[in-house]
Enzyme design. Structure first.
Site, PDB file in Angstrom:
ATOM      1  N   CYS A  13      25.447  49.322  35.823  1.00 53.28           N
ATOM      2  CA  CYS A  13      25.285  47.915  35.474  1.00 53.28           C
ATOM      3  C   CYS A  13      24.599  47.842  34.106  1.00 53.28           C
ATOM      4  O   CYS A  13      24.159  48.864  33.565  1.00 53.28           O
ATOM      5  CB  CYS A  13      24.414  47.221  36.521  1.00 53.28           C
ATOM      6  N   HIS A  41      19.091  56.179  40.607  1.00 57.22           N
ATOM      7  CA  HIS A  41      19.208  56.851  41.899  1.00 57.22           C
ATOM      8  C   HIS A  41      20.521  57.612  41.987  1.00 57.22           C
ATOM      9  O   HIS A  41      21.420  57.203  42.702  1.00 57.22           O
ATOM     10  CB  HIS A  41      19.109  55.813  43.030  1.00 57.22           C
ATOM     11  N   HIS A 122      11.089  49.237  48.429  1.00 59.23           N
ATOM     12  CA  HIS A 122      11.895  49.458  47.229  1.00 59.23           C
ATOM     13  C   HIS A 122      11.011  49.245  45.993  1.00 59.23           C
ATOM     14  O   HIS A 122      10.242  48.293  45.920  1.00 59.23           O
ATOM     15  CB  HIS A 122      13.084  48.490  47.207  1.00 59.23           C
ATOM     16  N   GLU A 124      11.549  48.067  43.140  1.00 57.79           N
ATOM     17  CA  GLU A 124      11.673  46.761  42.476  1.00 57.79           C
ATOM     18  C   GLU A 124      10.808  45.723  43.195  1.00 57.79           C
ATOM     19  O   GLU A 124      10.098  44.929  42.556  1.00 57.79           O
ATOM     20  CB  GLU A 124      13.139  46.303  42.480  1.00 57.79           C
ATOM     21  N   THR A 172      17.056  42.034  43.542  1.00 56.55           N
ATOM     22  CA  THR A 172      18.315  41.842  42.788  1.00 56.55           C
ATOM     23  C   THR A 172      19.518  42.446  43.497  1.00 56.55           C
ATOM     24  O   THR A 172      20.635  41.985  43.323  1.00 56.55           O
ATOM     25  CB  THR A 172      18.218  42.480  41.388  1.00 56.55           C
ATOM     26  N   CYS A 200      21.164  39.847  41.410  1.00 59.61           N
ATOM     27  CA  CYS A 200      21.801  40.099  40.111  1.00 59.61           C
ATOM     28  C   CYS A 200      23.301  39.899  40.244  1.00 59.61           C
ATOM     29  O   CYS A 200      23.904  40.354  41.214  1.00 59.61           O
ATOM     30  CB  CYS A 200      21.495  41.523  39.705  1.00 59.61           C
ATOM     31  N   SER A 229      19.969  52.044  46.946  1.00 50.89           N
ATOM     32  CA  SER A 229      20.146  51.002  47.975  1.00 50.89           C
ATOM     33  C   SER A 229      21.399  50.183  47.707  1.00 50.89           C
ATOM     34  O   SER A 229      22.103  49.787  48.620  1.00 50.89           O
ATOM     35  CB  SER A 229      18.920  50.104  48.050  1.00 50.89           C
ATOM     36  N   ASN A 230      21.730  49.948  46.423  1.00 52.49           N
ATOM     37  CA  ASN A 230      22.915  49.116  46.181  1.00 52.49           C
ATOM     38  C   ASN A 230      24.180  49.873  46.557  1.00 52.49           C
ATOM     39  O   ASN A 230      25.160  49.278  46.999  1.00 52.49           O
ATOM     40  CB  ASN A 230      22.924  48.584  44.743  1.00 52.49           C
ATOM     41  N   SER A 274      24.184  52.915  39.734  1.00 47.51           N
ATOM     42  CA  SER A 274      23.648  54.047  38.968  1.00 47.51           C
ATOM     43  C   SER A 274      24.623  55.226  38.931  1.00 47.51           C
ATOM     44  O   SER A 274      24.207  56.365  38.772  1.00 47.51           O
ATOM     45  CB  SER A 274      22.306  54.459  39.573  1.00 47.51           C
TER      46      SER A 274
HETATM   47 FE1  F3S Z   1      21.321  46.328  37.098  1.00 48.53          FE
HETATM   48 FE2  F3S Z   1      19.454  44.806  36.198  1.00 48.53          FE
HETATM   49 FE3  F3S Z   1      21.230  43.893  37.781  1.00 48.53          FE
HETATM   50  S1  F3S Z   1      19.226  46.898  36.776  1.00 48.53           S
HETATM   51  S2  F3S Z   1      21.735  45.577  39.076  1.00 48.53           S
HETATM   52  S3  F3S Z   1      21.599  44.560  35.760  1.00 48.53           S
HETATM   53  S4  F3S Z   1      19.094  43.481  37.846  1.00 48.53           S
END
Ligand code: F3S
Length: 659
Positions: A13, A41, A122, A124, A172, A200, A229-230, A274
Site C-alpha cells: 500500500c 510484516h 497490534h 498501530e 486502519t 484505510c 493482520s491485513n 506488505s
Molecule cells: Fe497502508 Fe497506511 Fe493504509 S500503512 S494500509 S496506506 S493506513
C-alpha cells in the site's frame, strides 16, 4: 482453460511503499539504519531489507545512536520521545493516515473517552492509544459488546447526554464489514458518539477486490507475511467464497493445488499490504507452471463430472432469481435452478419484525435474492431477499435524498436514541430529535404508525446507514400550509383556533398554519381585566380575521361575534335624552365611566357629575354605584355615549318609577 487473475488491488500500500523508500534512502545515505520493530510484516521482504543494511530493533537504545526509522504503524508518543533522546536521527515513516488517527486521539477532550476498535496488541492500536490526550480515558475494543461495556459508563454518549461525548476510531486494517455492523449498532444505541471511519481505503479496496475475485474464483491464493493482520483478513474474506490457500512465497504453493478444479476454473491471487510486487509475480509464474502441468498430465474427472451437471454453482454473495415454492410461518422455500434447495427465513425476507412471511411472498412469486450460506452436506442454500432489497433501497433512498422528496414508511421499532422506519425493506433510523416528538414525549406512541419523513443521510461508510427526519417533513408540510394560508387569507375569514399562549395584551391563537393575535379588547364585547380571566391555554375559540400583514407575517384576530355587538343593541333601544340607570365601572381624572348595558359604557364627564364644582370624583362617586343619568349625546361613528347627572339636577327630571 484455467485462468489466473490477480486482484486489482494487491500488495504494497502507499504507507508501506513510503516507509520502505524512506528506510532505503536513509540506508544509502548512512550505510546502516535501524527500524523500531519490523518495517513490514513479511519475512522475505525483511530478509531483503537486512541485506540493504536496514535492521529491526525492539528498543531505541539498540539503535546505538544510529538513525532510527519509525515504521508505518506509528508508535506511542512516549516511545517517540524516548527515541528522540536515545537514537540518532529519527526518520518518521508513520503512515500519514495513521498520523491522522493520532491527531483525532490527541484532540479527545480532557476527561473524554476514546475507543479504538481493533486488535489491542497490534502496534498501530498501541500507537494510537499512546497518542491519546493523556487527560482522556482511552480503551480498545474488538467487538460491539466490548465497546458497549465502555460506553455504558459514559452517560454523555447517549441521546440525552450532555457535555463531551465519546470518540471512536478504528484500526486502519479492520474488517470494513464488521466495522459497519458495530458502528451501526453503536450509532443506534449511542447517537452522540463521534464515530470516525479510519479504515484505510487501501485496506478496504484490497478487501473489496479480494472479495469480488473470490466470488468468481474456484481457488484463491493469498500471499503475505504470517504475522500480517491485513493478510490474515484477506484469507478470512476469501475463505467465505472459495477454496483459499495462504502462502508467504511461491515456494509454499502446495503440490497438486489444482486437483479437483474444473478445467475452466478461475484462480485468483491477492496479497497483503506488505507483500512486495516481485513475490506476487513469482506466485503468478508458479501458478502458470502448475496450470500447464495440469493440462498436460491430468484428466480431471471431477471437473468433467461437474461440467456435466446442468446445475448452477451457488456461492456466497451470488445474486439469483428465486421462485417461491412454498411459505410457512418461519420461512419461504425457493427454487434457484441449482442442486441445493433454497430457503429464506422470515428475518432474511424483511426488516419489519411485525410482518408475516405470507404477507411478503406467495408461491409462484419470482424474487431477487442473494446466497448467504451454502451447505452441501445437507443440500441447502440459505438466501436473503432483504439484503437485495436493502441494496436497491439504498440506491432509491439516495435518489430520494437528492430530490428532497417526502416519503412514507411504517415505524417498526423503537430503539435507543430514536426509531426505525422501514421503507421498501430498508431500515431508516430516525434520531429522537428528528421524530417530531417533543423532548420528554413518548417515542413509543409512534410504534406501528405510518409516518412521512425526509432522508437526510445515506452513507455507505457504516454499511449502508440511512438517517431520516420526520421533523423536516412536518416542517415542510407546515411551510406549504403557511404559503397557502397567506395566498388565501381574507379579512372576515372565520377560524376555529386553539389558544397557544396568554400575554398581558392579548392571546395568541393557532389557526392552523399560523398563530394570530387576539388583542385583549377583541376577546369579548365586555370589559376585560386580564385575558386569563376569559380563556386558558388549550381552549378552542372562534375567531375572525380583523387584519393581516403578509410581509410581517402577522394576523390580527377578533373573538367578538358581530351578531352579539352590544352597540347595535344599544342604538336600537336607547336615544339621546333618555334617562336611565347606569353602574359606575371606573373612575378617571376627567370623569367616570358607567355601564349602560354589558359592552356599552358611557362617560359622565367631571363637569356633568354635579351642579357644584367637583374637585375629586372619588368624593362623589365610587365604582359599583348605580346612578340615574341622562343620555346627552350619542356618537354613532365613534361608538361613544355621553351621560350626565347634572342635567337631571338642573332640569328636575327623574327616572320614571317603573324604569
Ligand atoms: Fe497502508 Fe497506511 Fe493504509 S500503512 S494500509 S496506506 S493506513
Amino acid at each position: 482453460m484455467m485462468k489466473i487473475e490477480i486482484a486489482d488491488k494487491a500488495g504494497f500500500c502507499f504507507g508501506v511503499k513510503r516507509a520502505i523508500n524512506l528506510a532505503e534512502t536513509a540506508a544509502e545515505k548512512y550505510g546502516e539504519v535501524f527500524t523500531l520493530g519490523e518495517l513490514i510484516h513479511n519475512e522475505r521482504a525483511i530478509e531483503q531489507l537486512e541485506a540493504k543494511g536496514i535492521h529491526a530493533v525492539d528498543t531505541p537504545e539498540e539503535a546505538l545512536g544510529k538513525p532510527l526509522v519509525i515504521r508505518s504503524h506509528g508508535v506511542p508518543k512516549s516511545v517517540e520521545d524516548a527515541a528522540r533522546e536515545k537514537a540518532g536521527e529519527i526518520i518518521d515513516a508513520t503512515c500519514p493516515f495513521v498520523k491522522e488517527i493520532h491527531k483525532i486521539a490527541a484532540a479527545v477532550p480532557d476527561n473524554g473517552t476514546l475507543i479504538v476498535l481493533g486488535d489491542k496488541n497490534h502496534p498501530e492500536v498501541v500507537g494510537i492509544i499512546g497518542n491519546a490526550n493523556p487527560k482522556a480515558q482511552a480503551f480498545t475494543a474488538a467487538t460491539f459488546e466490548e465497546a458497549d461495556a465502555v460506553l455504558k459508563k459514559e452517560p454523555s454518549a447517549c441521546e440525552n447526554g450532555s457535555g463531551a461525548s465519546a470518540t471512536l476510531v478504528v484500526q486502519t486494517t479492520f474488517d470494513s464489514g464488521v466495522f459497519s455492523e458495530i458502528s451501526q449498532k453503536i450509532f443506534e444505541k449511542y447517537p452522540r458518539v463521534e464515530i470516525h471511519n479510519t479504515i484505510c481505503t487501501a485496506t478496504e479496496q484490497r478487501q473489496k477486490s479480494a472479495r469480488e475475485l473470490s466470488c468468481r474464483a474456484a481457488l484463491m491464493i493469498v500471499v503475505g507475511g504470517r504475522s500480517s493482520s491485513n493478510t490474515r483478513k484477506l484469507v478470512r474474506i476469501c475463505e467465505k467464497n472459495a477454496k483459499t490457500v495462504f502462502v508467504t512465497s511461491a515456494a509454499e504453493i502446495p503440490r497438486q493445488i489444482l486437483k479437483g478444479l474444473r478445467s475452466d476454473a478461475v484462480i485468483g491471487i491477492t496479497a497483503g499490504a506488505s507483500t512486495p510486487a516481485h513475490t506476487i509475480k513469482e506466485v503468478h509464474e508458479k501458478m502458470n507452471e502448475e496450470i500447464t502441468k495440469n493440462n498436460e498430465n491430468e484428466e480431471d474427472f471431477a471437473s468433467l463430472l461437474e461440467q456435466d451437471q446442468s446445475f448452477n454453482r451457488l456461492y456466497n454473495g451470488k445474486r439469483v432469481k428465486a421462485t417461491v415454492v412454498s411459505v410457512s410461518k418461519k420461512e419461504a422455500v425457493v427454487e434457484v435452478g441449482a442442486k441445493q434447495t433454497g430457503y429464506i427465513v422470515r428475518e432474511e425476507l424483511t426488516n419489519d419484525p411485525t410482518a408475516e412471511v405470507e404477507d411478503i411472498v406467495k408461491p409462484g412469486d419470482v424474487i431477487d435474492a442473494i446466497v448467504i450460506k451454502v451447505d452441501d452436506s445437507v443440500g441447502t442454500a440459505a438466501l436473503s431477499k432483504k439484503r437485495v432489497d436493502a441494496a436497491l433501497g439504498l440506491e432509491k433512498l439516495e435518489a430520494v435524498k437528492e430530490s428532497n422528496e417526502t416519503i412514507e414508511g411504517k415505524v417498526s421499532q423503537i430503539v435507543k436514541g430514536g426509531v426505525i422506519v422501514i421503507y421498501e425493506n430498508t431500515r431508516v433510523f430516525i434520531p429522537a430529535s428528528h421524530t417530531g416528538v417533543p423532548r420528554g414525549g413518548k417515542l413509543e406512541d409512534l410504534q406501528g404508525k405510518t409516518v412521512k419523513f425526509k432522508i437526510i443521510e445515506v452513507s455507505g461508510d457504516r454499511g449502508g446507514r440511512v438517517v431520516g427526519s420526520i421533523r423536516q417533513a412536518i416542517r415542510e408540510i407546515r411551510e406549504a400550509e403557511r404559503a397557502k394560508f397567506w395566498e388565501t387569507i381574507e379579512v372576515g375569514q372565520k377560524f376555529e383556533g386553539e389558544v397557544r399562549s396568554i400575554e398581558n395584551y392579548g392571546v395568541f391563537v393557532d389557526i392552523g398554519a399560523v398563530d394570530g393575535l387576539v388583542h385583549t379588547a377583541d376577546l369579548t364585547w365586555n370589559r376585560v381585566g386580564h385575558p386569563k380571566d376569559i380563556v386558558s391555554v388549550g381552549d378552542k375559540i372562534n375567531v375572525i380575521v380583523k387584519s393581516f400583514d403578509p410581509e410581517k407575517k402577522r394576523v390580527s384576530l377578533s373573538a367578538k361575534d358581530p351578531n352579539d355587538n352590544p352597540w347595535t343593541k344599544f342604538v336600537a333601544e336607547y336615544a339621546k335624552g333618555d334617562i336611565i340607570k347606569a353602574t359606575i365601572v371606573s373612575i378617571t381624572e376627567f370623569g367616570a365611566f358607567a355601564q349602560i348595558i354589558p359592552g356599552v359604557d358611557g362617560l359622565i364627564h367631571i363637569s356633568q357629575i354635579s351642579t357644584e364644582r367637583v374637585q375629586d370624583i372619588n368624593t362623589v362617586l365610587k365604582v359599583g354605584d348605580v346612578v340615574d343619568v341622562k343620555i346627552i349625546d350619542i356618537d354613532e361613528e365613534k361608538n361613544r355615549v355621553s351621560l350626565s347627572i347634572r342635567a337631571l339636577a338642573e332640569s328636575g327630571e327623574a327616572l320614571a318609577d317603573d324604569e
